[in-house]
Scaffold this motif. Structure first.
Motif, PDB file in Angstrom:
ATOM      1  N   MET A 287      35.412  47.104  26.406  1.00  0.00           N
ATOM      2  CA  MET A 287      34.762  46.098  27.246  1.00  0.00           C
ATOM      3  C   MET A 287      33.413  45.839  26.583  1.00  0.00           C
TER       4      MET A 287
ATOM      5  N   CYS B  57      31.769  40.780  35.053  1.00  0.00           N
ATOM      6  CA  CYS B  57      33.079  41.107  35.646  1.00  0.00           C
ATOM      7  C   CYS B  57      33.109  40.703  37.124  1.00  0.00           C
ATOM      8  N   ILE B  58      34.164  39.988  37.516  1.00  0.00           N
ATOM      9  CA  ILE B  58      34.264  39.556  38.923  1.00  0.00           C
ATOM     10  C   ILE B  58      35.213  40.478  39.715  1.00  0.00           C
ATOM     11  N   ASN B  59      35.583  41.569  39.082  1.00  0.00           N
ATOM     12  CA  ASN B  59      36.402  42.607  39.749  1.00  0.00           C
ATOM     13  C   ASN B  59      37.747  42.078  40.269  1.00  0.00           C
ATOM     14  N   CYS B  60      38.391  41.198  39.494  1.00  0.00           N
ATOM     15  CA  CYS B  60      39.687  40.641  39.924  1.00  0.00           C
ATOM     16  C   CYS B  60      40.835  41.622  39.677  1.00  0.00           C
ATOM     17  N   LEU B  61      40.578  42.625  38.877  1.00  0.00           N
ATOM     18  CA  LEU B  61      41.532  43.705  38.546  1.00  0.00           C
ATOM     19  C   LEU B  61      42.743  43.251  37.706  1.00  0.00           C
ATOM     20  N   SER B  62      42.695  42.034  37.182  1.00  0.00           N
ATOM     21  CA  SER B  62      43.817  41.562  36.343  1.00  0.00           C
ATOM     22  C   SER B  62      44.033  42.504  35.163  1.00  0.00           C
ATOM     23  N   CYS B  63      42.933  42.960  34.574  1.00  0.00           N
ATOM     24  CA  CYS B  63      43.048  43.832  33.388  1.00  0.00           C
ATOM     25  C   CYS B  63      43.716  45.159  33.746  1.00  0.00           C
TER      26      CYS B  63
ATOM     27  N   ARG C 271      37.673  49.498  31.897  1.00  0.00           N
ATOM     28  CA  ARG C 271      36.281  49.113  32.207  1.00  0.00           C
ATOM     29  C   ARG C 271      35.410  50.364  32.408  1.00  0.00           C
TER      30      ARG C 271
ATOM     31  N   CYS D  89      42.088  39.154  30.902  1.00  0.00           N
ATOM     32  CA  CYS D  89      40.703  38.788  31.241  1.00  0.00           C
ATOM     33  C   CYS D  89      40.360  37.403  30.682  1.00  0.00           C
TER      34      CYS D  89
ATOM     35  N   VAL E 133      41.380  34.808  33.161  1.00  0.00           N
ATOM     36  CA  VAL E 133      40.486  34.729  34.326  1.00  0.00           C
ATOM     37  C   VAL E 133      39.149  34.098  33.929  1.00  0.00           C
ATOM     38  N   MET E 134      38.582  34.609  32.850  1.00  0.00           N
ATOM     39  CA  MET E 134      37.271  34.124  32.409  1.00  0.00           C
ATOM     40  C   MET E 134      37.361  32.682  31.886  1.00  0.00           C
TER      41      MET E 134
ATOM     42  N   LEU F  95      36.213  39.481  28.559  1.00  0.00           N
ATOM     43  CA  LEU F  95      35.162  40.519  28.534  1.00  0.00           C
ATOM     44  C   LEU F  95      35.570  41.708  27.665  1.00  0.00           C
ATOM     45  N   PHE F  96      36.792  41.647  27.128  1.00  0.00           N
ATOM     46  CA  PHE F  96      37.281  42.726  26.262  1.00  0.00           C
ATOM     47  C   PHE F  96      37.497  42.192  24.841  1.00  0.00           C
TER      48      PHE F  96
HETATM   49  S1  SF4 Z   1      40.160  40.966  34.169  1.00  0.00           S
HETATM   50 FE1  SF4 Z   1      38.083  40.726  33.442  1.00  0.00          FE
HETATM   51  S2  SF4 Z   1      37.035  39.933  35.244  1.00  0.00           S
HETATM   52 FE2  SF4 Z   1      38.949  40.768  35.994  1.00  0.00          FE
HETATM   53  S3  SF4 Z   1      38.452  42.871  36.536  1.00  0.00           S
HETATM   54 FE3  SF4 Z   1      39.148  42.927  34.435  1.00  0.00          FE
HETATM   55  S4  SF4 Z   1      37.258  42.764  33.282  1.00  0.00           S
HETATM   56 FE4  SF4 Z   1      36.761  42.102  35.324  1.00  0.00          FE
END
Ligand code: SF4
Ligand code: SF4
Length: 405
Positions: free
Chosen positions: A195, A203-209, A220, A237, A240-241, A249-250
């Motif tokens: 990360m 990070c918006i904490n969507c947990l997709s990763c 993370r 990510c 999402v981003m 973010l990675f």
């Molecule tokens: S996918 Fe990206 S934005 Fe979503 S929780 Fe993981 S690091 Fe954060």
């Protein structure tokens, strides 16, 4: 290059599957391209046939593979695991098993049966790297049916089936010995998925990763030895981003600071050792003779006098590892007035080992001053124009008192 690493992983996977399925069927000059034949204990590697007792080329090959493994691991981390390892490739091929619980009973049953069939096919593909395909198919479907091959196929198929169904990526994160070794070889500049530290706050904490992660970790939280560098989190990510006009973010980074230090000691030394051992392997493999010869005394024939000659018996052992007939001729170097009987030329069939008995007759007076003569036996492989010289001992016959009189 797009940032969609899963697109590239799919391409790599397709190439690997095509190679994996076709390699056991490819031959060069009648020799398999890449198999270890368990019937003859021979490695067939790119047109070279190495018998298990050919210690030097096998040692050189082993050293090359070890140093290559060291170099790749120190420099590129678990890139093998995420992109090339048969286990992770198989996991992606059988990804339809991931949501098994969600399907209806008929769909579940169909998926399980299909997985078993696929597992047996993959097991057959693996066995073809050890059993030449001609033998494999003949013993399964031909006249010479082999229970052993069928048992091996079903046992391996069942183990793979259980692995694909129940174990999956847990194998990579827990028991894989290669992964444990890799963890020890990492240093602070080894390639890994990170990360990006300066963007953590985005990070918006969507947990997709986390949801897509092959080994069910949350990268993370920091580096984790269970990460197999599959880059699914990078792509998840990025999606999402991307909606926010930003990048993932990675990223793949050479350590947290992303400093490429390819010339650092561990990386440079392992690369040099890999290249050197590769050239040694090629040199040794090319100079390895496919025809092995030995000459040993013929124990059943004691040295004896025959008229004006002294005679000794020998056995010529010829192992022809080649696919062609070989003609072996023998003569004694730097000597005249001798006789080799009954033959001095021998024929050896492909992939076979033969013993030939022959006798050398020398004029008695050659042994007057010495009870043993060392003779240089020149052994010529006519087809390859290869010459080997073996030193053999010729003994003076022990004569009884009565015969001396
Ligand atoms: S996918 Fe990206 S934005 Fe979503 S929780 Fe993981 S690091 Fe954060
Ligand atoms: S953390 Fe990312 S790269 Fe590592 S195993 Fe999970 S998804 Fe793959």
């Amino acid at each position: 290059m797009t940032n969609n690493f899963q697109f590239y992983r799919r391409i790599v996977r397709t190439i690997l599957v095509i190679l994996g399925v076709t390699l056991p069927f490819i031959k060069i000059n009648g020799d398999h391209l890449l198999i270890f034949n368990i019937y003859t204990f021979e490695f067939h590697i790119f047109g070279l046939s190495l018998q298990i007792n050919q210690f030097l080329p096998l040692l050189a090959l082993f050293l090359f593979l070890t140093f290559l493994f060291l170099y790749l691991t120190v420099t590129f981390g678990r890139i093998w695991c995420g992109w090339l390892c048969p286990q992770s490739v198989s996991m992606e091929l059988t990804s339809f098993m991931q949501n098994l619980n969600k399907g209806s009973l008929p769909i579940k049953t169909f998926k399980i049966l299909f997985l078993y069939l696929l597992s047996v096919l993959i097991a057959a593909n693996i066995l073809l790297y050890f059993i030449p395909y001609e033998i494999f198919f003949d013993r399964l479907f031909g006249n010479e049916f082999s229970k052993g091959i069928l048992t091996a196929l079903l046992t391996l198929g069942t183990l793979l089936f259980l692995n694909f169904w129940l174990v999956r990526y847990r194998f990579c994160a827990t028991v894989c010995p290669y992964s444990m070794l890799q963890s020890m070889l990492f240093d602070k500049h080894t390639l890994a998925v990170w990360m990006i530290p300066e963007r953590r706050a985005e990070c918006i904490n969507c947990l997709s990763c986390v949801k897509v992660c092959s080994t069910e970790i949350d990268i993370r939280q920091g580096q984790n030895s269970a990460c197999i560098n599959c880059a699914k989190c990078i792509d998840a990510c990025a999606k999402v981003m991307g909606k926010l006009g930003k990048k993932s973010l990675f990223a793949y980074r050479f350590g947290e600071g992303n400093k490429k230090r390819f010339t650092r000691f561990s990386s440079a030394v392992s690369l040099v050792l890999t290249l050197v051992s590769f050239f040694i392997f090629i040199l040794v493999a090319l100079s390895t003779k496919n025809v092995q010869v030995e000459v040993i005394p013929y124990q059943k024939f004691l040295p004896r006098n025959i008229d004006d000659f002294a005679a000794n018996g020998y056995v010529l052992v010829v192992e022809n590892g080649d696919n062609k007939d070989k003609t072996i001729a023998i003569e004694i170097e730097d000597l005249s007035g001798y006789e080799i009987t009954p033959n001095s030329i021998f024929k050896v069939k492909p992939k076979s080992k033969n013993d030939f008995t022959f006798f050398i007759k020398l004029k008695k007076d050659l042994l007057e001053n010495s009870p043993i003569l060392n003779l240089k036996l020149k052994i010529v492989n006519k087809e390859d124009n290869a010459i080997q010289i073996k030193t053999i001992s010729f003994r003076r016959p022990i004569t009884s008192r009565r015969s001396k009189k």
